[in-house]
Design a protein around this motif. Structure first.
Motif, PDB file in Angstrom:
ATOM      1  N   PHE A  97       0.861  -1.181   0.000  1.00 25.99           N
ATOM      2  CA  PHE A  97       0.000   0.000   0.000  1.00 25.99           C
ATOM      3  C   PHE A  97       0.895   1.227   0.000  1.00 25.99           C
ATOM      4  N   GLU A  98       0.566   2.182  -0.863  1.00 24.55           N
ATOM      5  CA  GLU A  98       1.319   3.431  -0.819  1.00 24.55           C
ATOM      6  C   GLU A  98       0.826   4.235   0.375  1.00 24.55           C
TER       7      GLU A  98
ATOM      8  N   VAL B 222       3.769   0.415   2.520  1.00 23.78           N
ATOM      9  CA  VAL B 222       3.605  -0.602   3.554  1.00 23.78           C
ATOM     10  C   VAL B 222       3.551  -1.943   2.843  1.00 23.78           C
TER      11      VAL B 222
ATOM     12  N   ALA C 280       2.078  -4.826   3.206  1.00 22.79           N
ATOM     13  CA  ALA C 280       1.039  -5.408   4.066  1.00 22.79           C
ATOM     14  C   ALA C 280       1.039  -6.927   3.981  1.00 22.79           C
TER      15      ALA C 280
ATOM     16  N   GLU D 203      -1.179 -10.569  15.237  1.00 15.78           N
ATOM     17  CA  GLU D 203      -1.605  -9.346  15.908  1.00 15.78           C
ATOM     18  C   GLU D 203      -2.100  -8.317  14.892  1.00 15.78           C
ATOM     19  N   SER D 204      -2.768  -7.277  15.380  1.00 13.77           N
ATOM     20  CA  SER D 204      -3.372  -6.334  14.446  1.00 13.77           C
ATOM     21  C   SER D 204      -2.298  -5.677  13.579  1.00 13.77           C
ATOM     22  N   GLY D 205      -2.621  -5.510  12.322  1.00 10.91           N
ATOM     23  CA  GLY D 205      -1.692  -4.892  11.383  1.00 10.91           C
ATOM     24  C   GLY D 205      -0.775  -5.871  10.676  1.00 10.91           C
ATOM     25  N   CYS D 206      -0.884  -7.175  10.965  1.00  8.63           N
ATOM     26  CA  CYS D 206       0.064  -8.119  10.357  1.00  8.63           C
ATOM     27  C   CYS D 206      -0.334  -8.488   8.926  1.00  8.63           C
TER      28      CYS D 206
ATOM     29  N   LYS E 278      -3.704  -9.727   7.886  1.00  4.45           N
ATOM     30  CA  LYS E 278      -4.758 -10.743   7.752  1.00  4.45           C
ATOM     31  C   LYS E 278      -5.921 -10.258   6.879  1.00  4.45           C
ATOM     32  N   THR E 279      -6.452  -9.079   7.207  1.00  2.00           N
ATOM     33  CA  THR E 279      -7.605  -8.560   6.474  1.00  2.00           C
ATOM     34  C   THR E 279      -7.255  -8.317   5.011  1.00  2.00           C
ATOM     35  N   THR E 280      -6.028  -7.865   4.757  1.00  2.00           N
ATOM     36  CA  THR E 280      -5.607  -7.627   3.377  1.00  2.00           C
ATOM     37  C   THR E 280      -5.697  -8.917   2.565  1.00  2.00           C
TER      38      THR E 280
HETATM   39  N1  LIG Z   1      -5.921   0.843   2.329  1.00  2.00           N
HETATM   40  C1  LIG Z   1      -4.761   0.870   2.992  1.00  2.00           C
HETATM   41  N2  LIG Z   1      -3.866   1.882   2.777  1.00  2.00           N
HETATM   42  C2  LIG Z   1      -2.688   1.912   3.426  1.00  2.00           C
HETATM   43  N3  LIG Z   1      -2.283   0.965   4.313  1.00  2.00           N
HETATM   44  C3  LIG Z   1      -3.124  -0.048   4.561  1.00  2.00           C
HETATM   45  C4  LIG Z   1      -4.401  -0.156   3.929  1.00  2.00           C
HETATM   46  N4  LIG Z   1      -5.026  -1.274   4.402  1.00  2.00           N
HETATM   47  C5  LIG Z   1      -4.163  -1.847   5.287  1.00  2.00           C
HETATM   48  N5  LIG Z   1      -3.033  -1.107   5.383  1.00  2.00           N
HETATM   49  C6  LIG Z   1      -1.863  -1.429   6.213  1.00  2.00           C
HETATM   50  O1  LIG Z   1      -1.473  -2.753   5.911  1.00  2.00           O
HETATM   51  C7  LIG Z   1      -1.087  -3.456   7.073  1.00  2.00           C
HETATM   52  C8  LIG Z   1      -1.928  -4.706   7.236  1.00  2.00           C
HETATM   53  O2  LIG Z   1      -3.270  -4.325   7.533  1.00  2.00           O
HETATM   54  P1  LIG Z   1      -4.438  -5.375   7.733  1.00  2.00           P
HETATM   55  O3  LIG Z   1      -4.428  -6.336   6.599  1.00  2.00           O
HETATM   56  O4  LIG Z   1      -5.681  -4.622   7.988  1.00  2.00           O
HETATM   57  O5  LIG Z   1      -3.976  -6.134   9.057  1.00  2.00           O
HETATM   58  P2  LIG Z   1      -4.795  -7.036  10.099  1.00  2.00           P
HETATM   59  O6  LIG Z   1      -6.100  -7.411   9.479  1.00  2.00           O
HETATM   60  O7  LIG Z   1      -3.905  -8.202  10.348  1.00  2.00           O
HETATM   61  O8  LIG Z   1      -4.964  -6.210  11.336  1.00  2.00           O
HETATM   62  C9  LIG Z   1      -1.196  -2.463   8.212  1.00  2.00           C
HETATM   63  O9  LIG Z   1       0.062  -1.882   8.432  1.00  2.00           O
HETATM   64  C10 LIG Z   1      -2.178  -1.455   7.699  1.00  2.00           C
HETATM   65  O10 LIG Z   1      -1.971  -0.204   8.286  1.00  2.00           O
END
Ligand SMILES: Nc1ncnc2c1ncn2[C@@H]1O[C@H](COP(=O)(O)OP(=O)(O)O)[C@@H](O)[C@H]1O
Ligand SMILES: Nc1ncnc2c1ncn2[C@@H]1O[C@H](COP(=O)(O)OP(=O)(O)O)[C@@H](O)[C@H]1O
Ligand code: SF4
Ligand SMILES: [Mg+2]
Ligand SMILES: [Mg+2]
Lengths: 323, 366
Positions: free
Chosen positions: B15-16, B33, B35, B54-57, B59-61
């Motif tokens: 992600f930029e 980042v 991600a 943990e959060s930010g690793c 997963k959601t991406t």
């Molecule tokens: N749309 C986005 N733009 C910039 N950074 C993003 C975006 N979505 C997620 N990130 C970054 O990517 C990383 C992984 O996020 P995410 O997948 O939401 O993690 P998790 O679900 O494990 O908490 C984090 O550092 C988050 O800040």
């Protein structure tokens, strides 16, 4: 009252008077805490944990009101205080609280130090270097670098903010400290470290601690005593180890049984069917009876009283030997 | 033989990071980042794969990529043999969206408060032209409600979300997925906001649906304890990478990566008698920013076992003998799962230190 008893709560009831009727959020709560002792309060959301905490702080929000009972903190009757007295004599000094989500409501425009020193200034007229020294002492205890004293909240991690909120609650050395879901928003590694520090703090300080969370696993780490709440009542109260090892109330048993375990394989997870009742119109008899797999005739008729089993108080008809 | 339904290969997503106007003016280089940083895994038919961390690793991406909600930076995602990572054709996308559904964490915001349960469940049917008459659609809606045990359906069909409990709302969200008869469900922290008993009830339900509806799950959670019951395989993410993956019991009882070991050590278990014991979590400092992933092993600045090679070389995946799962660590299989416990006195002084062999502890547990 035993010499070292700090907090004595008796028959405390707090209701919210809404347009739908009175929400009986807390009924007949009674317990005691000694100095240095910690009590965990567990139960599903909506069972009245925060209402109990706010009642002790005399901060029940309208339409809520303490309707009955007493709260004695070292001889001070909390329920008798006016709002002005509560502000001047009670909060921060006798009892303080780390609110649920407190770390998110730190004011962004002031430094950590400014926010920490505020209660010292307003309540004790302690300012300048003296105030700073006190802050540093407590920052030390929660493992926070002094350097963060000069920073703004947005420059800190969630864990750091939460530690600072905890330090602030301790500043005026209150007799009772309440922590309401203090680690719920944090990642597990940060949570574990904070719990470790709280364990040490608890040993070093002589305050009584009330620890509220929906997570029974966390409570096992820190509680001497445990109070399990269901639908506004404390339904089981006593020594934490005894309750974990040998839960007596059917609700407590189920609640502990529902915790998913890291090292145990199971085919099904245990759960409690149904949902907690509306507190405007709780079920007659035992409030848990519609969900209880051990309920019998009496449970839907009479309200159970407390029975003492292995030193633990249980509000359940199963333990009524006299009947 | 069970088929592979999902295969993720060398997946990357950058992600930029939006920069301040000043930095842009000064032509500072763009920041990214990482991600998701080169991960691979497979999920077989009717299995559940847990992604934890943990959060930010990241997963959601991964979940959003699988849902085709965001583009990949590189790598491939095969679902039932088709690479969907570049899928753009609107018709094909619509077909794919019907086949893969997502359950979100927050049952309070994922349902439109102005719609009744009936409307919420009818919407996907209308979008995908399923059911030619109102009666037909109503039958499907009732069936979906029965499948998530909101019974009798009549009692729930005309309610608004605010008239439902958190657990019931999440059931409606699941019913909304099921009504399209999907093959794959991405469940992103589906039970994290619910109370322990409701959580248990829903996980039972979601697991039953695997057989009943032939589902395959990507189960995303930060709550590792729930994976033992719900998932068959697990991948542990740290800073965008899967550092350890394998059968769930195997990984949880015998974690080989120092990060997994630290994560598991930190998880509280409902065992009392811990009041006088402080379990040291074998990990240093905080998670670095995703814009600044450490060289070599990305875990090295926090790892209690790091040696020079860890700073210099990215470790490959290894499968230590007889352990049956893969680990990205130079010393995989050599590091024992241990942690240090301090016993403290009533005055808060450390009176004793012991080293606990956690691998053995878990063997004797239960
Ligand atoms: N749309 C986005 N733009 C910039 N950074 C993003 C975006 N979505 C997620 N990130 C970054 O990517 C990383 C992984 O996020 P995410 O997948 O939401 O993690 P998790 O679900 O494990 O908490 C984090 O550092 C988050 O800040
Ligand atoms: N300000 C309020 N007005 C009306 N009802 C309230 C208010 N605050 C809490 N309640 C009700 O009181 C009960 C107990 O709530 P609370 O003490 O917040 O529970 P817990 O902290 O255990 O989740 C719930 O049924 C809740 O809906
Ligand atoms: S490779 Fe090195 S730094 Fe990375 S986890 Fe293994 S021992 Fe620790
Ligand atoms: Mg609360
Ligand atoms: Mg997420």
């Amino acid at each position: 009252m035993d010499d070292n008893t700090i907090l004595k709560v008796n028959d405390l009831s707090t209701h919210y008077f809404t347009s739908r009727g009175a929400v009986k959020a807390l009924d007949d709560a009674s317990f005691e805490l000694k100095g240095g002792q910690s009590m965990g309060i567990a139960g599903e959301s909506g069972c009245g944990k925060s209402t109990l905490a706010f009642s002790l702080m005399r901060m029940v929000q309208p339409p809520g009101k303490i309707v009955k009972g007493s709260i004695d903190i070292r001889g001070l009757e909390v329920t008798d205080l006016s709002e002005k007295e509560a502000r001047k004599k009670l909060r921060w000094q006798k009892i303080s609280m780390v609110f649920q989500g407190a770390m998110d409501i730190m004011t962004p425009v002031y430094t950590v130090g400014y926010q920490m020193m505020e209660p010292l200034k307003y309540l004790k007229n302690i300012k300048g270097d003296e105030a700073k020294d006190i802050c540093f002492k407590y920052l030390d205890m929660v493992n926070i670098d002094y350097e963060l004293f000069y920073r703004y909240p947005h420059e800190l991690s969630g864990g750091q903010k939460q530690r600072i909120v905890i330090a602030t609650a301790l500043l005026l050395d209150p007799d009772v400290v309440i922590l309401d879901e203090p680690t719920t928003a944090l990642d597990v590694v940060v949570e574990a470290r904070i719990m470790n520090d709280l364990k040490l703090l608890k040993k070093k300080l002589n305050n009584s601690m009330i620890f509220i969370t929906h997570d029974l696993s966390i409570l096992a780490e820190i509680s001497d005593k445990l109070a399990v709440m269901y639908a506004g009542y404390i339904v089981e109260l006593g020594d934490a180890i005894e309750i974990y090892k040998n839960p007596k109330h059917p609700y407590t048993r189920k609640l502990i049984g529902a915790i998913p375990r890291l090292h145990v394989d199971v085919d099904r997870l245990e759960y409690i069917p149904g949902a907690p009742p509306e507190l405007t119109n709780p079920p007659k008899g035992c409030r848990f009876h519609p969900r209880c797999d051990q309920a019998f005739d009496r449970c839907s008729q009479d309200e159970p009283g407390f029975h003492e089993v292995d030193g633990v108080k249980v509000m359940c008809h199963l333990y009524d030997r006299g009947a | 033989m069970t088929r592979t339904v999902i295969e993720v290969k060398n997946l990357k997503k950058d992600f930029e990071v939006s920069q301040s106007f000043m930095n842009k003016m000064m032509r500072k280089p763009k920041l990214y980042v990482k991600a998701v940083d080169n991960i691979s895994f497979k999920i077989k038919e009717k299995e559940s794969f847990a992604l934890v961390g943990e959060s930010g690793c990241g997963k959601t991406t991964v979940g959003k990529i699988l849902m085709r909600l965001i583009n990949v930076t590189s790598g491939e995602v095969y679902v039932k043999g088709k690479n969907i990572s570049k899928l753009n054709d609107p018709y094909k996308l619509k077909v794919y969206r019907r086949m893969t559904q997502m359950i979100y964490q927050d049952p309070f915001s994922s349902l439109d408060p102005r719609f009744k349960v009936y409307d919420i469940l009818e919407e996907p049917l209308l979008i995908h032209n399923i059911g030619s008459s109102i009666a037909e659609r109503r039958a499907l809606i009732e069936e979906a409600l029965e499948n998530v045990r909101l019974t009798p359906p009549d009692e729930f069909i005309d309610r608004y979300p605010h008239m439902l409990s958190g657990g019931q709302r999440q059931r409606v969200a699941i019913a909304r997925c099921l009504i399209l008869n999907p093959d794959v469900i991405v469940a992103d922290e589906p039970v994290s906001m619910l109370d322990v008993s409701v959580r248990a009830e829903l996980l039972n339900l979601m697991k039953d649906l695997i057989e009943k509806q032939d589902l395959t799950y990507l189960y995303i959670t930060h709550d590792v304890s729930t994976t033992r019951f719900f998932a068959k395989h697990i991948g542990v993410m740290y800073l965008g990478d899967i550092v350890e993956q394998g059968p769930v019991g195997n990984v949880l009882d015998n974690p080989l990566h120092p990060y997994t070991q630290a994560l598991l050590t930190a998880i509280p278990e409902p065992e009392p008698e811990r009041l006088d014991r402080i379990k040291e979590i074998p990990i240093r400092g905080d998670i670095p920013a995703g814009t600044n992933i450490p060289e070599g092993c990305r875990f090295h600045p926090r790892c209690p076992y790091a040696k020079r090679v860890c700073i210099e070389e990215v470790p490959d995946y290894k499968i230590p003998a007889e352990r049956g799962h893969i680990v990205r660590c130079h010393f995989a299989g050599e590091i024992e799962y241990k942690f240090r416990v301090k016993v403290i006195s009533d005055e808060g002084e450390v009176v004793k230190e012991e080293v606990i062999d956690a691998g053995e502890e878990s063997d004797t547990a239960s």
